[in-house]
Scaffold this active site. Structure first.
Site, PDB file in Angstrom:
ATOM      1  N   CYS A   1       0.844  -1.124  -0.079  1.00 39.33           N
ATOM      2  CA  CYS A   1       0.126  -0.011   0.038  1.00 39.33           C
ATOM      3  C   CYS A   1       0.796   1.216  -0.136  1.00 39.33           C
ATOM      4  O   CYS A   1       0.287   2.447  -0.302  1.00 39.33           O
ATOM      5  CB  CYS A   1      -0.826   0.091   1.243  1.00 39.33           C
ATOM      6  SG  CYS A   1      -1.866  -1.352   1.585  1.00 39.33           S
TER       7      CYS A   1
HETATM    8  O1  KQY Z   1      -3.975   0.947   0.593  1.00 38.02           O
HETATM    9  C1  KQY Z   1      -4.353   1.044   1.847  1.00 38.02           C
HETATM   10  N1  KQY Z   1      -4.153  -0.213   2.618  1.00 38.02           N
HETATM   11  C2  KQY Z   1      -4.420   2.347   2.609  1.00 38.02           C
HETATM   12  C3  KQY Z   1      -4.948   2.196   3.697  1.00 38.02           C
HETATM   13  C4  KQY Z   1      -5.388   3.757   4.088  1.00 38.02           C
HETATM   14  C5  KQY Z   1      -5.363   3.712   5.364  1.00 38.02           C
HETATM   15  C6  KQY Z   1      -5.695   5.423   5.977  1.00 38.02           C
HETATM   16  N2  KQY Z   1      -5.662   5.148   7.286  1.00 38.02           N
END
Ligand code: KQY
Length: 349
Positions: free
Chosen positions: A340
């Site tokens: 991510c």
């Molecule tokens: O892609 C992702 N897992 C992003 C998560 C965003 C979390 C924001 N607190």
């Protein structure tokens, strides 16, 4: 759109600082981002976007061979805010610039505003001298995986969520993905990881090892809310073929934990409406949230009970890759993991 296993020119990341997402002024998260960037840079040049106020701090903490670029962001999830690149038969590349609305916009988004994050894809394309397309759809990069041979994997939980593109039918979403990414087949896994605040991004439940071969976050405990999600995904995938007509090989990756936010982990975070950070909250932990880059795997270390087993399993599935584990609890506490926070720029000749 090339698969992640294909060659990369660079990996982009964004420096964490939000005090309502990262505990204690993001100091612990910053240390983990440095470790991830340093590991990636062994095989792939890394660019780190940093807000003006954090530029000096990021520059100071990161090794010299990592390029720090001052760029305004709202947070640090480069997978979701960066461009998804496509490459044509002439070796030309362009970025796809999706509409980013912080995982749910005004319906159930995690923060507001998100305007700086929404400009990141175009800025990155311009830095690399590449044109970009603004795609007419709300989408985060972590909600899709492609195999580079015409197959796209996603979850219905996220792409059909009422907070994303409620005016579009499933068919219209497929057509848009096919047009922009030149893929032929979309595989709709029903749901992602339990209690994932992205509404079930596919990159937290699945990894594509190579076309036709995937790894799935797996839970053996019938009493765990992840059990049915993983089982449904397994049953779906093993009954599907990909764009080339191959049946899929599905490896089961053990799920860490289950892990829950303890008192220390829930402290030091500024309270806001969007993100829920309370003691006892189930964490959406998964080893699938790893990065593949230029014959390296950068995997999150999340649970001593399974870390070595997963590393050995990855070693078998990716025999000619260097596998590096990074303690990744701090990224998990922010709501995601190594995949991510990274986004690749594919190499062109
Ligand atoms: O892609 C992702 N897992 C992003 C998560 C965003 C979390 C924001 N607190």
């Amino acid at each position: 759109m090339p698969g992640e296993h294909e060659p990369h020119e660079a990996i982009w990341m964004a420096w964490p600082e939000r005090t309502d997402n990262w505990r204690y002024g993001a100091k612990c998260a910053q240390q983990t981002f440095v470790e991830v960037a340093t590991a990636i840079s062994k095989s792939t040049p890394v660019y780190m976007a940093a807000n003006q106020s954090q530029y000096n701090n990021a520059r100071e903490q990161l090794p010299d061979d990592i390029t720090v670029i001052e760029m305004s962001t709202n947070d640090s999830w480069m997978r979701d805010i960066g461009p998804s690149y496509v490459v044509n038969d002439q070796g030309e590349r362009r970025g796809i610039d999706w509409h980013f609305t912080a995982w749910g916009g005004l319906v159930d988004g995690l923060y507001f505003p998100w305007d700086k994050d929404d400009q990141i894809a175009q800025k990155i394309c311009e830095i690399h001298g590449d044109d970009s397309y603004r795609a007419p759809i709300v989408l985060e990069g972590g909600s899709i995986h492609v195999d580079g041979e015409g197959t796209l994997y996603t979850t219905a939980e996220c792409l059909l969520h009422p907070s994303r593109n409620p005016e579009m039918t499933q068919k219209q979403i497929e057509v848009t993905l096919k047009e922009y990414l030149n893929i032929q087949k979309v595989l709709w896994i029903p749901k992602g990881v339990y209690n994932d605040e992205t509404n079930g991004h596919v990159d937290n439940i699945l990894v594509i090892a190579k076309p036709g071969e995937v790894l799935l976050n797996w839970c053996d405990d019938v009493n765990d809310p992840q059990y049915e999600r993983s089982l449904d995904a397994y049953n779906y995938l093993t009954q599907q073929s990909d764009a080339k007509g191959r049946r899929l090989t599905v490896h089961k990756l053990p799920m860490p934990g289950p892990l829950f936010m303890d008192e220390a982990q829930a402290s030091g975070i500024d309270s806001t409406k969007g993100m829920s950070r309370s003691i006892g909250e189930r964490l959406a932990a998964s080893y699938a949230n790893l990065l593949i880059t230029n014959k390296q795997i950068i995997m999150p270390l999340l649970d001593q009970k399974y870390d070595d087993q997963v590393m050995r399993q990855l070693g078998t599935i990716f025999p000619d890759y260097q596998i590096t584990g990074i303690p990744a609890l701090e990224i998990l506490l922010g709501g995601g993991n190594i995949h991510c926070i990274t986004q690749q720029i594919p190499a062109i000749n």
